[in-house]
Scaffold this active site. Structure first.
Site, PDB file in Angstrom:
ATOM      1  N   PHE A 187     -12.194  -6.694  -5.251  1.00  0.00           N
ATOM      2  CA  PHE A 187     -12.056  -5.952  -4.152  1.00  0.00           C
ATOM      3  C   PHE A 187     -10.800  -6.001  -3.275  1.00  0.00           C
ATOM      4  O   PHE A 187     -10.231  -7.049  -3.236  1.00  0.00           O
ATOM      5  CB  PHE A 187     -13.348  -6.481  -3.315  1.00  0.00           C
ATOM      6  CG  PHE A 187     -13.282  -5.833  -1.706  1.00  0.00           C
ATOM      7  CD1 PHE A 187     -13.723  -4.372  -1.517  1.00  0.00           C
ATOM      8  CD2 PHE A 187     -13.026  -6.468  -0.842  1.00  0.00           C
ATOM      9  CE1 PHE A 187     -13.750  -3.865  -0.541  1.00  0.00           C
ATOM     10  CE2 PHE A 187     -12.969  -5.714   0.618  1.00  0.00           C
ATOM     11  CZ  PHE A 187     -13.317  -4.550   0.583  1.00  0.00           C
ATOM     12  N   GLN A 188     -10.344  -4.826  -3.144  1.00  0.00           N
ATOM     13  CA  GLN A 188      -9.006  -4.493  -2.347  1.00  0.00           C
ATOM     14  C   GLN A 188      -7.797  -5.310  -3.415  1.00  0.00           C
ATOM     15  O   GLN A 188      -6.857  -5.680  -2.940  1.00  0.00           O
ATOM     16  CB  GLN A 188      -8.969  -5.183  -1.171  1.00  0.00           C
ATOM     17  CG  GLN A 188      -9.863  -4.335  -0.248  1.00  0.00           C
ATOM     18  CD  GLN A 188      -9.591  -4.569   1.319  1.00  0.00           C
ATOM     19  OE1 GLN A 188      -9.226  -5.736   1.676  1.00  0.00           O
ATOM     20  NE2 GLN A 188      -9.729  -3.582   2.096  1.00  0.00           N
ATOM     21  N   MET A 237      11.074  23.554   8.837  1.00  0.00           N
ATOM     22  CA  MET A 237      12.225  23.729   7.586  1.00  0.00           C
ATOM     23  C   MET A 237      11.637  24.388   6.461  1.00  0.00           C
ATOM     24  O   MET A 237      12.225  25.121   5.977  1.00  0.00           O
ATOM     25  CB  MET A 237      12.782  22.194   7.151  1.00  0.00           C
ATOM     26  CG  MET A 237      13.723  22.369   6.307  1.00  0.00           C
ATOM     27  SD  MET A 237      15.275  23.232   7.091  1.00  0.00           S
ATOM     28  CE  MET A 237      16.111  21.841   7.570  1.00  0.00           C
ATOM     29  N   LYS A 247      -4.428 -15.267  -1.941  1.00  0.00           N
ATOM     30  CA  LYS A 247      -5.090 -15.769  -0.900  1.00  0.00           C
ATOM     31  C   LYS A 247      -5.308 -17.323  -1.000  1.00  0.00           C
ATOM     32  O   LYS A 247      -5.150 -17.975  -0.021  1.00  0.00           O
ATOM     33  CB  LYS A 247      -6.536 -15.099  -0.482  1.00  0.00           C
ATOM     34  CG  LYS A 247      -7.205 -15.605   0.548  1.00  0.00           C
ATOM     35  CD  LYS A 247      -8.586 -14.665   0.901  1.00  0.00           C
ATOM     36  CE  LYS A 247      -9.095 -15.290   2.253  1.00  0.00           C
ATOM     37  NZ  LYS A 247     -10.378 -14.437   2.489  1.00  0.00           N
ATOM     38  N   GLU A 306      -0.340   0.691   8.411  1.00  0.00           N
ATOM     39  CA  GLU A 306       0.660  -0.029   7.783  1.00  0.00           C
ATOM     40  C   GLU A 306       1.962   0.727   7.727  1.00  0.00           C
ATOM     41  O   GLU A 306       3.017   0.138   7.593  1.00  0.00           O
ATOM     42  CB  GLU A 306       0.115  -0.649   6.478  1.00  0.00           C
ATOM     43  CG  GLU A 306      -0.948  -1.493   6.518  1.00  0.00           C
ATOM     44  CD  GLU A 306      -2.262  -1.230   6.761  1.00  0.00           C
ATOM     45  OE1 GLU A 306      -3.144  -1.810   6.656  1.00  0.00           O
ATOM     46  OE2 GLU A 306      -2.539   0.198   6.695  1.00  0.00           O
TER      47      GLU A 306
END
Length: 615
Positions: A146-147, A512, A196, A84
């Site tokens: 969940f999630q 760096m 959802k 993602e």
């Protein structure tokens, strides 16, 4: 389809398309089409189509899965990324390269939280993207389902605005508002979180919706009195500088900027986010200011008696120690975001407005001053700056051990690929060298993570840029550290026919960080060696081939041109070039963090004398 208004179209960089932005609905000339029955997911996809969205970068998952069913039959292209974070940076690269709004999509919980870094990145660099996330069903919110993650709360400080959708019928309006907010005023990321059950719910879709954004009316046109006062200061200054930031690119104001610069004869500096807003080849361009800017640009700001800041925010990487920055300069500060004006440096003439309108009106006001016989004499100022340019040009020393100089690689890459190519850089030494040694002549050809400094930006951003501008040559210039954070998107590029080119500046270290350890930590190199030199882990050529790309390697100066030309000749697959360079090269000039710009170092033991009174 809901088209951008002429006002919005006028603010896009020339030649890179129009921003997809919904506008508040006016009375339509004809009756809108009747509502159609659909689901919330169907309304989401139909809204994206109506907004003219070409592509969405994303990964499906449980909470967002209902949206993927109507997307299967949609005209909107979905690109399945491998992480993602890649989706978010791809949306950013697409937006930066095209001037349109970029779109990414993820599921709830970890899918959404993986978007946090690219959302923060877009927020810091004022990039218009819309992130669409699935959420657990409405009735489960707050139950640690969940999630589940409160992505609206998590992203509140790093979005221009965000939404948790409460009803399926609100989806078209919220999508239209999200795109309008992302694209107008100061661009920025907007998040839309959709439970959802609302994606699955039956609803009616109609377009265009009526937007409900009370109080959101960005000031585009500046106040005439402030413009006249700025013009008066500009024609009266002896040591003026035009300090140009990324807002000039966002406003599509490069052409107007050149007109103002040539009218006034004032030196121009362009920040890291504004490279390409003013041609590097132009005589009035002093280069980039700040921590790794040119000596002439840093000196010009530091010794100016007038700074005209256009779409810039007086970032600490430009100002150095703030209380010692440009101590004798009056400041004209123009920005579309009023919160930026006076935030870091007090403005003597504050101007709220879109950079294009501000610059165009400054051209008129300065012209009126010239017509009245008021013109500055900048000969002495230019004499000083030209002397500094001659004495302290950008350059590098050839490595004593005979290894390949990274600066040479990047310079030749820019010369061979040319000013029409798009260059996306990761973060670190290679980013600074790419900003220094490639000549940027056009807007929208330099993409990087400036404000947040996000390692892993380059490859997915280049992917998004190439999708948005398929006819352009797109190079990702990355370090061996940055590259290993998001290189899995090469699989996406290979399978989706996105033939980007990647130049890995492989010095075997976090370059760096190593430079700072050399300068400030007595060469105690703690946790900076990556193993890409000593052990060739990973072998970048083999890794590229495993991802379905072409892999090349170059380790000597004599082979640089041939390898770059070979990569340029391949246009039907992604190409990865492993440039094996020396580990000890440093970025110069340098102003150490927290120090004054007066303490700029041109090399480790060489400081230009900024205390000399030669004005």
């Amino acid at each position: 389809m809901n088209r951008p208004t002429p006002e919005v179209l006028a603010h896009r960089p020339p030649g890179v398309g129009a921003t997809v932005a919904a506008q508040p609905s006016a009375a339509p000339a004809a009756s809108p089409p009747p509502p159609t029955s659909t689901t919330g997911a169907g309304a989401l996809v139909k809204s994206l189509e109506a907004l003219g969205v070409e592509v969405v970068f994303g990964i499906p998952g449980g909470a967002i899965l209902p949206a993927y069913d109507p997307l299967f039959d949609s005209s909107v292209r979905h690109i399945l990324v491998r992480h993602e974070q890649g989706a978010g940076h791809a949306a950013t690269g697409y937006a930066q390269a095209t001037g349109r709004v970029g779109v990414c999509m993820a599921t709830s919980g970890p899918g959404a939280t993986n978007l946090v870094t690219p959302i923060a990145d877009a927020y810091m660099d004022s990039v218009g993207i819309v992130a669409i996330t699935g959420q657990v069903p409405s009735g489960a919110i707050g139950s640690d389902a969940f999630q589940e993650a409160d992505i609206q709360g998590i992203t509140l400080p790093i979005t221009k605005h965000n939404y948790l959708v409460q009803a399926a019928e609100d989806i078209p309006r919220i999508l239209a508002e999200a795109f309008h907010l992302a694209a107008t005023g100061r661009p920025g990321p907007v998040l839309v979180d959709i439970p959802k059950d609302l994606l699955q719910a039956a609803t009616q879709f109609s377009w265009p919706p009526t937007l409900d954004l009370p109080g959101y009316r960005p000031t585009l046109h500046p106040h005439g009195k402030q413009i006249r006062e700025a013009a008066r200061l500009m024609v009266g200054a002896r040591r003026p500088v035009l300090y140009v930031g990324g807002g000039v690119l966002k406003a599509g104001a490069a052409r107007a900027l050149r007109q103002l610069a040539e009218l006034t004869g004032i030196p121009v500096v362009t920040t890291l986010m504004a490279r390409g807003a003013f041609p590097d080849s132009h005589r009035q361009h002093l280069g980039m200011p700040g921590m790794h800017g040119t000596v002439a640009a840093v000196y010009g700001l530091q010794k100016a008696d007038l700074i005209v800041a256009l779409g810039a925010r007086f970032d600490d990487r430009v100002t150095g120690q703030l209380d010692s920055f440009a101590p004798n300069a009056a400041v004209v500060h123009a920005d579309v975001d009023p919160a930026e004006i006076g935030k870091n440096r007090t403005a003597d003439v504050p101007i709220v407005g879109d950079a294009r309108y501000v610059i165009e009106e400054l051209v008129g006001a300065v012209g009126a001053e010239h017509a009245a016989g008021r013109r500055p004499d900048l000969a002495e100022w230019w004499s000083t700056l030209d002397d500094l340019r001659a004495r302290y040009p950008l350059g590098w020393d050839q490595p004593a051990d005979g290894t390949l100089a990274p600066q040479y690689v990047i310079k030749r890459l820019g010369e061979i690929a040319g000013p029409e190519a798009v260059y996306c850089a990761g973060v670190g030494q290679h980013q600074m060298w790419a900003s220094q040694f490639i000549s940027y002549e056009n807007p929208g050809t330099w993409l990087n993570s400036g404000g947040l400094g996000t390692m892993g930006y380059a490859v997915p951003a280049a992917m998004g840029a190439k999708v948005g501008r398929p006819d352009a040559t797109v190079w990702a210039i990355d370090g061996d550290g940055c590259f290993q954070m998001t290189n899995q998107e090469l699989a996406t590029c290979a399978l989706e026919d996105i033939p980007i080119k990647v130049a890995i500046i492989n010095n075997g270290n976090l370059g760096m960080v190593r430079q700072w350890q050399t300068l400030f930590y007595n060469e105690r190199y703690s946790s900076t060696e990556l193993g890409t030199h000593k052990h060739r882990v990973p072998d970048f050529v083999k890794l590229a081939e495993a991802f379905g790309c072409i892999g090349l390697r170059c380790a000597s100066a004599s082979d640089v041109d041939g390898v770059i030309e070979a990569a340029m000749a391949i246009n039907d697959a992604p190409v990865v070039v492993d440039f094996v360079v020396g580990k000890d090269a440093m970025v110069w000039p340098m102003v150490a963090a927290g120090t004054s710009n007066d303490e700029i170092m041109f090399a480790r033991d060489l400081r230009p004398n900024f205390d000399e009174d030669d004005l």
